[in-house]
Design a protein around this motif. Structure first.
Motif, short mmCIF file in Angstrom:
data_model
loop_
_atom_site.label_atom_id
_atom_site.label_comp_id
_atom_site.label_asym_id
_atom_site.label_seq_id
_atom_site.Cartn_x
_atom_site.Cartn_y
_atom_site.Cartn_z
N ALA A 170 0.83 -1.21 0.00
CA ALA A 170 0.00 0.00 0.00
C ALA A 170 0.87 1.26 0.00
N ILE A 171 1.93 1.24 0.79
CA ILE A 171 2.87 2.38 0.82
C ILE A 171 3.52 2.54 -0.55
N ASN A 172 3.95 1.44 -1.13
CA ASN A 172 4.58 1.47 -2.45
C ASN A 172 3.62 2.06 -3.49
N ALA A 173 2.37 1.62 -3.46
CA ALA A 173 1.38 2.11 -4.42
C ALA A 173 1.15 3.62 -4.25
N ALA A 174 1.07 4.07 -3.00
CA ALA A 174 0.87 5.51 -2.74
C ALA A 174 2.06 6.33 -3.23
N VAL A 175 3.26 5.85 -2.94
CA VAL A 175 4.47 6.57 -3.37
C VAL A 175 4.57 6.59 -4.89
N MET A 176 4.28 5.48 -5.54
CA MET A 176 4.37 5.43 -7.00
C MET A 176 3.33 6.35 -7.65
N ALA A 177 2.11 6.39 -7.12
CA ALA A 177 1.09 7.28 -7.66
C ALA A 177 1.52 8.74 -7.51
N HIS A 178 2.05 9.06 -6.33
CA HIS A 178 2.54 10.42 -6.09
C HIS A 178 3.68 10.77 -7.04
N THR A 179 4.59 9.84 -7.21
CA THR A 179 5.76 10.07 -8.07
C THR A 179 5.35 10.28 -9.52
N GLN A 180 4.38 9.51 -10.00
CA GLN A 180 3.91 9.70 -11.37
C GLN A 180 3.30 11.09 -11.55
N GLU A 181 2.51 11.50 -10.58
CA GLU A 181 1.90 12.84 -10.63
C GLU A 181 2.98 13.92 -10.60
N GLU A 182 3.97 13.75 -9.71
CA GLU A 182 5.04 14.73 -9.59
C GLU A 182 5.87 14.81 -10.87
N LEU A 183 6.17 13.66 -11.46
CA LEU A 183 6.96 13.64 -12.70
C LEU A 183 6.20 14.34 -13.82
N LEU A 184 4.91 14.07 -13.94
CA LEU A 184 4.11 14.74 -14.97
C LEU A 184 4.13 16.26 -14.75
N ARG A 185 3.97 16.67 -13.50
CA ARG A 185 3.98 18.10 -13.19
C ARG A 185 5.33 18.73 -13.55
#
Length: 178
Positions: free
Chosen positions: A137-152
Motif C-alpha cells: 500500500a505504501i509502495n502504491a501511494a508513493v508510485m502514484a505520487h511520483t507519477q503525478e510529480e513527474l508529470l507536473r
C-alpha cells in the motif's frame, strides 16, 4: 530535476561565465558588454527573487492605502464618481487578496522539504519490516505520487522543447490549478 530558480539561475550564470562569454570574440566589444550585462542582471534576479512575493504584497498594501486616500479626497468631486466606484471595486478585490496572502514562499518550500524527508523515513522504516500488505500500500501511494510529480515537472519545463509538440503533456496551469 531541479525546478527552483534558486538552483537554476546560478547554473545559468556559471554556464554563461565559464563557457559562453569566453567563446565570444573579444574584438566584439558590444557582445562582450551585453554578455556581462546579462550575467549581472541574472545575479540581481537571483538576489531579488526571494523578495518578490513580499515586494508584491507591500506594493499592494501601498496601493490600497492610496485608494483609501483618493476615496476620501475624491468624494467631493462628482466627476470622479465613476472612477472612484471602479477604484473601490478594485480595492475590495485587493483587500481580499491581501487577507489570503500570508505564507511566505520559503515557508512553503521548507514544509515541502520536511514532508519529503518524513516520507522517506516512513518508506525506509516500512521497507525494513515484513508487513507485505502495508508495504504494498505504501509502495502504491508513493508510485502514484511520483507519477503525478513527474508529470507536473515535465509540464513545468515543457517550453524547453525536450519532448516535442506531440508529447501530449497537459499545460502546467491545468496541473497546478489556480
Amino acid at each position: 530535476m531541479e525546478l527552483r530558480p534558486a538552483f537554476q539561475i546560478p547554473a545559468i550564470i556559471k554556464s554563461l561565465s565559464d563557457v559562453v562569454l569566453p567563446a565570444v570574440d573579444p574584438a566584439n566589444k558590444l557582445a562582450q558588454e551585453q554578455g556581462q550585462l546579462v550575467v549581472a542582471m541574472l545575479h540581481l534576479i537571483a538576489q531579488r527573487l526571494p523578495l518578490q512575493y513580499r515586494y508584491d504584497r507591500h506594493e499592494l498594501s501601498r496601493y490600497l492605502a492610496l485608494a483609501d486616500a483618493l476615496a476620501g479626497a475624491g468624494a467631493a468631486i462628482p466627476e470622479a464618481a465613476d472612477a472612484l466606484h471602479a477604484l473601490a471595486a478594485s480595492a475590495a478585490e485587493g483587500r481580499l487578496l491581501m487577507a489570503a496572502a500570508g505564507t511566505e514562499p520559503a515557508a512553503l518550500e521548507a514544509a515541502n522539504l520536511a514532508l519529503r524527508e518524513r516520507v522517506g523515513a516512513v518508506v525506509t522504516a516500512a521497507a525494513a519490516t515484513a508487513q507485505d500488505v502495508a508495504l504494498k500500500a505504501i509502495n502504491a501511494a508513493v508510485m502514484a505520487h511520483t507519477q503525478e510529480e513527474l508529470l507536473r515537472e515535465r509540464a513545468w519545463i515543457a517550453l524547453q522543447g525536450w519532448e516535442g509538440p506531440a508529447s501530449g503533456l497537459p499545460a502546467i496551469e491545468t496541473l497546478i490549478g489556480s
